[in-house]
Design a protein around this motif. Structure first.
Motif, PDB file in Angstrom:
ATOM      1  N   HIS A 176      16.723 -37.864  47.995  1.00  9.24           N
ATOM      2  CA  HIS A 176      17.535 -36.750  48.273  1.00  9.24           C
ATOM      3  C   HIS A 176      18.310 -36.952  49.678  1.00  9.24           C
ATOM      4  O   HIS A 176      17.792 -37.224  50.477  1.00  9.24           O
ATOM      5  N   ARG A 192      19.308 -34.465  51.622  1.00 10.13           N
ATOM      6  CA  ARG A 192      18.448 -33.901  52.638  1.00 10.13           C
ATOM      7  C   ARG A 192      17.300 -34.946  53.347  1.00 10.13           C
ATOM      8  O   ARG A 192      17.464 -34.778  54.697  1.00 10.13           O
ATOM      9  N   ASP A 193      16.790 -35.455  52.627  1.00 11.42           N
ATOM     10  CA  ASP A 193      15.633 -36.483  53.166  1.00 11.42           C
ATOM     11  C   ASP A 193      16.319 -37.566  53.881  1.00 11.42           C
ATOM     12  O   ASP A 193      15.812 -38.216  54.925  1.00 11.42           O
ATOM     13  N   ALA A 248      12.425 -42.905  47.848  1.00 12.62           N
ATOM     14  CA  ALA A 248      11.575 -41.882  47.713  1.00 12.62           C
ATOM     15  C   ALA A 248      10.933 -42.061  46.248  1.00 12.62           C
ATOM     16  O   ALA A 248       9.528 -41.775  46.313  1.00 12.62           O
ATOM     17  N   ARG A 286       7.885 -43.812  57.508  1.00 10.61           N
ATOM     18  CA  ARG A 286       6.840 -42.811  57.491  1.00 10.61           C
ATOM     19  C   ARG A 286       6.037 -42.767  58.618  1.00 10.61           C
ATOM     20  O   ARG A 286       5.653 -41.693  59.035  1.00 10.61           O
ATOM     21  N   TRP A 342       8.430 -39.636  58.998  1.00  7.90           N
ATOM     22  CA  TRP A 342       9.290 -39.002  58.294  1.00  7.90           C
ATOM     23  C   TRP A 342       8.477 -38.759  56.817  1.00  7.90           C
ATOM     24  O   TRP A 342       7.868 -39.673  56.466  1.00  7.90           O
ATOM     25  N   GLU A 343       8.767 -37.850  56.412  1.00 11.10           N
ATOM     26  CA  GLU A 343       8.302 -37.531  54.834  1.00 11.10           C
ATOM     27  C   GLU A 343       9.490 -37.014  53.834  1.00 11.10           C
ATOM     28  O   GLU A 343       9.841 -36.009  54.376  1.00 11.10           O
ATOM     29  N   PRO A 344       9.642 -37.498  52.716  1.00 10.85           N
ATOM     30  CA  PRO A 344      10.724 -36.938  51.925  1.00 10.85           C
ATOM     31  C   PRO A 344       9.916 -35.585  51.133  1.00 10.85           C
ATOM     32  O   PRO A 344       9.117 -35.725  50.665  1.00 10.85           O
ATOM     33  N   ARG A 345      10.809 -34.730  51.402  1.00 15.22           N
ATOM     34  CA  ARG A 345      10.481 -33.281  51.010  1.00 15.22           C
ATOM     35  C   ARG A 345      11.037 -32.743  49.834  1.00 15.22           C
ATOM     36  O   ARG A 345      10.724 -31.532  49.305  1.00 15.22           O
ATOM     37  N   SER A 346      12.258 -33.520  49.435  1.00 13.97           N
ATOM     38  CA  SER A 346      13.219 -32.911  48.545  1.00 13.97           C
ATOM     39  C   SER A 346      13.450 -33.780  47.489  1.00 13.97           C
ATOM     40  O   SER A 346      14.425 -33.707  46.802  1.00 13.97           O
ATOM     41  N   SER A 347      12.754 -34.836  47.490  1.00 16.78           N
ATOM     42  CA  SER A 347      13.009 -36.133  46.529  1.00 16.78           C
ATOM     43  C   SER A 347      12.311 -36.155  45.102  1.00 16.78           C
ATOM     44  O   SER A 347      12.350 -37.305  44.411  1.00 16.78           O
ATOM     45  N   GLU A 376      14.104 -32.056  41.258  1.00 16.23           N
ATOM     46  CA  GLU A 376      14.717 -31.560  42.322  1.00 16.23           C
ATOM     47  C   GLU A 376      16.327 -32.054  42.764  1.00 16.23           C
ATOM     48  O   GLU A 376      17.094 -31.405  43.048  1.00 16.23           O
TER      49      GLU A 376
END
Length: 243
Positions: A141, A143-144, A168, A211, A215-220, A224
């Motif tokens: 995403h 955002r990520d 992601a 990571r 960093w962590e993908p939160r929207s991927s 979503e």
């Protein structure tokens, strides 16, 4: 000026085979011109996962680079240029090899999620899929990706150069079509065509290096990404003319 994020590029893989010169002019020449104006800043280059040699294995930053298109080759050349500038002490460099970025209302319908969502919205007539739809790509995403920019720049310092993969969620073309149908309630009109010889079957990212910076993908999640692309690009219904 504390940091420069360099996103500008021409980025259509298949088009680059037909007319490669603008890809070098913009992606390498434009990067060179920008670097000439910098001294002592941190610099982030948005590159691409297509610089790697295609492999069924998950790709790390140490995987062999072997660009398979003029577009990818131009981005690999820009990566080298940025790394040498950092080694000289002129800048601090961080290169992010982005895989398939989506979810922000992208309008380039050569990209699979953008095209599939546009088909569902009725803004393009249909979609061609080459092969059996089993080709797998890594999606992330936007955002990520923005969060990855911040994390990578915070770890960057002048005189150093680092590379990070940004991916992601691995998904096939069929997975994308199913997700679009789930999110939109509409099926995508697909024309199935023979596989393109040499087409990359799998391109997946190991993002553990990024990571490790936090960093962590939160929207991927795939649904979503598709949902946000749909919300950003689906036509807004006009007023009811009967009222």
């Amino acid at each position: 000026m504390d940091a420069v994020v360099h996103l500008a590029a021409v980025a259509r893989v298949r088009e680059s085979f037909l007319d490669p010169l603008p890809y070098y002019e913009t992606n390498v020449g434009g990067t060179l011109n920008l670097l000439k104006a910098l001294k002592g800043q941190r610099f982030l280059l948005a590159s691409t996962g297509t610089v790697y040699r295609p492999s069924d294995a998950v790709l790390t930053e140490d995987s062999v680079r072997e660009p398979s298109s003029p577009y990818a080759a131009s981005k690999a050349a820009a990566e080298d240029l940025v790394a040498w500038a950092a080694r000289s002490g002129q800048i601090g460099a961080t290169t992010l090899r982005l895989f398939n970025v989506a979810g922000g209302g992208d309008t380039d319908t050569t990209r699979v999620i953008t095209r599939a969502v546009a088909c569902a919205a009725g803004t393009v007539p249909g979609m061609e899929v080459y092969g059996d739809g089993g080709a797998v790509r890594d999606f992330v995403h936007v955002r990520d990706v923005a969060a990855a920019f911040v994390v990578a720049l915070e770890a960057c310092s002048v005189g150093t150069s680092s590379v990070y993969n940004v991916g992601a969620t691995a998904a096939s073309v069929r997975d994308v079509l199913d997700a679009v149908a789930e999110v939109t309630g509409r099926t995508v009109d697909v024309t199935w065509k023979p596989a393109v010889p040499g087409e990359i079957r799998s391109l997946r990212a190991d993002a553990s290096r990024l990571r490790a910076l936090g960093w962590e993908p939160r929207s991927s999640a795939l649904t979503e990404i598709v949902r946000d692309q749909w919300l950003a690009s689906a036509p807004v219904p006009g007023p009811d003319p009967s009222r």
